[in-house]
Design a protein around this motif. Structure first.
Motif, PDB file in Angstrom:
ATOM      1  N   GLY A  58       0.801  -1.218   0.000  1.00  0.00           N
ATOM      2  CA  GLY A  58       0.000   0.000   0.000  1.00  0.00           C
ATOM      3  C   GLY A  58       0.832   1.265   0.000  1.00  0.00           C
ATOM      4  N   PHE A  59       2.071   1.175   0.476  1.00  0.00           N
ATOM      5  CA  PHE A  59       2.899   2.369   0.532  1.00  0.00           C
ATOM      6  C   PHE A  59       3.257   2.872  -0.866  1.00  0.00           C
ATOM      7  N   GLY A  60       3.492   1.945  -1.787  1.00  0.00           N
ATOM      8  CA  GLY A  60       3.867   2.334  -3.145  1.00  0.00           C
ATOM      9  C   GLY A  60       2.831   3.234  -3.790  1.00  0.00           C
ATOM     10  N   LYS A  61       1.557   2.936  -3.558  1.00  0.00           N
ATOM     11  CA  LYS A  61       0.489   3.779  -4.136  1.00  0.00           C
ATOM     12  C   LYS A  61       0.540   5.178  -3.543  1.00  0.00           C
ATOM     13  N   PRO A 305      -5.892  11.112  -2.429  1.00  0.00           N
ATOM     14  CA  PRO A 305      -6.610  10.141  -1.600  1.00  0.00           C
ATOM     15  C   PRO A 305      -5.683   9.501  -0.578  1.00  0.00           C
ATOM     16  N   LEU A 306      -6.132   9.454   0.668  1.00  0.00           N
ATOM     17  CA  LEU A 306      -5.340   8.833   1.720  1.00  0.00           C
ATOM     18  C   LEU A 306      -5.374   7.317   1.579  1.00  0.00           C
ATOM     19  N   VAL A 307      -4.310   6.674   2.027  1.00  0.00           N
ATOM     20  CA  VAL A 307      -4.185   5.215   1.948  1.00  0.00           C
ATOM     21  C   VAL A 307      -4.160   4.660   3.365  1.00  0.00           C
ATOM     22  N   ALA A 308      -5.074   3.743   3.662  1.00  0.00           N
ATOM     23  CA  ALA A 308      -5.169   3.177   5.008  1.00  0.00           C
ATOM     24  C   ALA A 308      -3.836   2.576   5.443  1.00  0.00           C
ATOM     25  N   GLY A 309      -3.386   2.980   6.618  1.00  0.00           N
ATOM     26  CA  GLY A 309      -2.155   2.447   7.167  1.00  0.00           C
ATOM     27  C   GLY A 309      -0.888   3.005   6.557  1.00  0.00           C
ATOM     28  N   ARG A 310      -1.013   3.913   5.581  1.00  0.00           N
ATOM     29  CA  ARG A 310       0.181   4.458   4.929  1.00  0.00           C
ATOM     30  C   ARG A 310       0.176   5.977   4.832  1.00  0.00           C
ATOM     31  N   SER A 311      -0.858   6.627   5.332  1.00  0.00           N
ATOM     32  CA  SER A 311      -0.924   8.089   5.301  1.00  0.00           C
ATOM     33  C   SER A 311      -0.868   8.627   6.723  1.00  0.00           C
ATOM     34  N   LEU A 312      -0.163   9.742   6.888  1.00  0.00           N
ATOM     35  CA  LEU A 312       0.018  10.331   8.202  1.00  0.00           C
ATOM     36  C   LEU A 312      -0.267  11.826   8.127  1.00  0.00           C
ATOM     37  N   GLU A 335      -0.002  -3.007  20.093  1.00  0.00           N
ATOM     38  CA  GLU A 335       0.646  -3.669  18.972  1.00  0.00           C
ATOM     39  C   GLU A 335       1.608  -2.714  18.274  1.00  0.00           C
ATOM     40  N   PRO A 336       2.786  -3.195  17.878  1.00  0.00           N
ATOM     41  CA  PRO A 336       3.765  -2.301  17.253  1.00  0.00           C
ATOM     42  C   PRO A 336       3.323  -1.815  15.883  1.00  0.00           C
ATOM     43  N   ILE A 337       3.587  -0.554  15.604  1.00  0.00           N
ATOM     44  CA  ILE A 337       3.396   0.035  14.281  1.00  0.00           C
ATOM     45  C   ILE A 337       4.743   0.607  13.864  1.00  0.00           C
ATOM     46  N   ASN A 338       5.449  -0.134  13.023  1.00  0.00           N
ATOM     47  CA  ASN A 338       6.752   0.283  12.526  1.00  0.00           C
ATOM     48  C   ASN A 338       6.688   0.171  11.010  1.00  0.00           C
ATOM     49  N   LYS A 339       6.558   1.313  10.317  1.00  0.00           N
ATOM     50  CA  LYS A 339       6.292   1.206   8.888  1.00  0.00           C
ATOM     51  C   LYS A 339       6.548   2.514   8.149  1.00  0.00           C
ATOM     52  N   LEU A 340       6.642   2.373   6.833  1.00  0.00           N
ATOM     53  CA  LEU A 340       6.742   3.524   5.948  1.00  0.00           C
ATOM     54  C   LEU A 340       5.378   4.188   5.804  1.00  0.00           C
ATOM     55  N   VAL A 341       5.351   5.511   5.910  1.00  0.00           N
ATOM     56  CA  VAL A 341       4.118   6.274   5.713  1.00  0.00           C
ATOM     57  C   VAL A 341       4.467   7.546   4.950  1.00  0.00           C
ATOM     58  N   MET A 342       3.444   8.167   4.385  1.00  0.00           N
ATOM     59  CA  MET A 342       3.614   9.450   3.697  1.00  0.00           C
ATOM     60  C   MET A 342       2.998  10.565   4.525  1.00  0.00           C
TER      61      MET A 342
END
Length: 393
Positions: A58-61, A305-312, A335-342
């Motif tokens: 989802g991050f790529g989008k 458009p925002l992407v679930a789990g990838r937009s901040l 729960e840990p959230i360690n991820k790429l976001v925009m």
């Protein structure tokens, strides 16, 4: 010349002790660090917590959408009040990223050509992270039956000015109001709008004032029409007044307990308390105007458009919109959230150098998670390794 935390301090003749805690907001004890209002500290990808475990789905989008948007910008920098870095370098990498085939390749490319920096405020990397979601409601294009509550579009008399447009020495500050007797005055409050003073188009009629209120807090939503069709309702503008959260209002008055301040429980309380709920909702002067859009997801501050789990959502005074971020925090159940976001959205309550609002997604399941998240964490900004970076005092 890349300007980072320790370089700035050395130029000022100060001794800086930068230690491993800056690379992870949850590891170890920190030693003395010279305080600085806002800085970046260069780290390695190996220091990002669970970098290898993020599948980047989802991050790529989200990144491609931003890249396409940035290709049309002519400014030399992608910047905020605190950070500027070369947009031309970012665009060059965007061209390559747009040719990649999947999210794994996108993440691998970032790991090769971008440099992570810990965001540091007053010598600390920790901040507050909450979450938001796309609200749901039932509505109709026409008033009738149970559909009696207006959802307003942007008023024609809403006027916006920026002080810096008149004098470059003034703050870069957006002011919203209306013109009365040749003078700009504050726009109507929520209370005044409820009293009927507003003249604005009604884009939809809802069946539940609580659902409309929650959509205003979240900024956007999905409305289900009487025939079952779903349409997306996006943020259009606001009345310029300060936001005050309904949870804070109810807690201050002792109407709910601290353990009941999650959005699902607040919504339940509002639905059960009729006129008392309405009186307290009116204490939030901020009012959001909406528009109907044809989009894949809720529209953020960049018009994407925002992407679930990838937009901040971030404070754009500190973090440039369009930046790639690495987020380290925890969800509502630890729960840990360690991820790429925009970094591609903003929020009236999202203020500070280390402050984020994580977009959870759409619907009731997203509400359950987003409405309870209030976590400590940190983030890192990922900048092209060949870009010039400037930090502004």
């Amino acid at each position: 010349m890349v300007v980072v935390f320790y370089e700035k301090m050395l130029k000022k003749g100060l001794v800086v002790l930068v230690v491993a805690f800056l690379a992870s907001c949850s590891s170890g004890e920190k030693e003395d660090v010279v305080s600085s209002a806002f800085d970046l500290h260069k780290v390695e990808f190996s220091q990002l917590k669970n970098w290898n475990e993020d599948d980047a789905v989802g991050f790529g989008k989200a990144l491609r959408d931003v890249c396409i948007k940035l290709q049309r910008q002519t400014s030399p920098y992608l910047g905020s009040e605190k950070i500027n870095y070369s947009l031309s370098s970012y665009k060059k990498h965007c061209q390559n990223i747009l040719e990649l085939h999947d999210d794994t390749e996108v993440k691998s490319y970032i790991g090769q050509y971008f440099q992570p920096y810990a965001v540091v405020v007053d010598g600390d990397v920790k901040g507050k992270f909450t979450s938001y979601y796309e609200a749901t409601l039932r509505a109709s294009y026409t008033r009738g039956g149970k559909y009696q509550y207006p959802i307003y579009g942007k008023p024609k008399d809403l006027v916006e000015i920026n002080l810096r447009d008149f004098d470059s020495s003034l703050p870069n500050m957006r002011l919203v109001g209306r013109v009365k007797d040749g003078k700009m005055v504050k726009y109507y409050t929520r209370q005044e709008i409820d009293e009927g003073k507003l003249e604005a188009p009604v884009i939809l009629w809802g069946d539940d004032p609580v659902d409309i209120y929650i959509m205003q807090i979240q900024g956007a939503g999905v409305a289900t029409l009487p025939d079952g069709k779903e349409i997306r309702v996006a943020y259009a503008d606001n009345n310029g007044h300060k936001f005050k959260g309904i949870g804070s209002i109810l807690l201050e008055k002792g109407l709910i307990k601290s353990g009941d301040a999650s959005m699902p429980k607040i919504r339940e309380w509002l639905r059960e308390n009729g006129e008392t709920a309405k009186k307290n909702m009116l204490l939030n002067d901020r009012f959001i105007f909406h528009k109907i859009v044809d989009a894949e997801g809720p529209i953020g501050a960049m018009g994407l458009p925002l992407v679930a789990g990838r937009s901040l959502a971030v404070d754009k005074h500190y973090i440039p919109l369009g930046s790639i971020m690495w987020l380290e925090t925890t969800g509502p159940d630890g729960e840990p959230i360690n991820k790429l976001v925009m970094a591609e959205d903003v929020g009236s309550a999202i203020k500070g150098g280390i402050r984020g609002d994580y977009f959870w997604g759409h619907g009731e399941e997203a509400l359950e998670s987003a409405g309870r998240m209030n976590s400590e964490g940190c983030y890192f900004i990922l900048i092209p390794n060949d870009a010039e970076v400037k930090i502004n005092d």
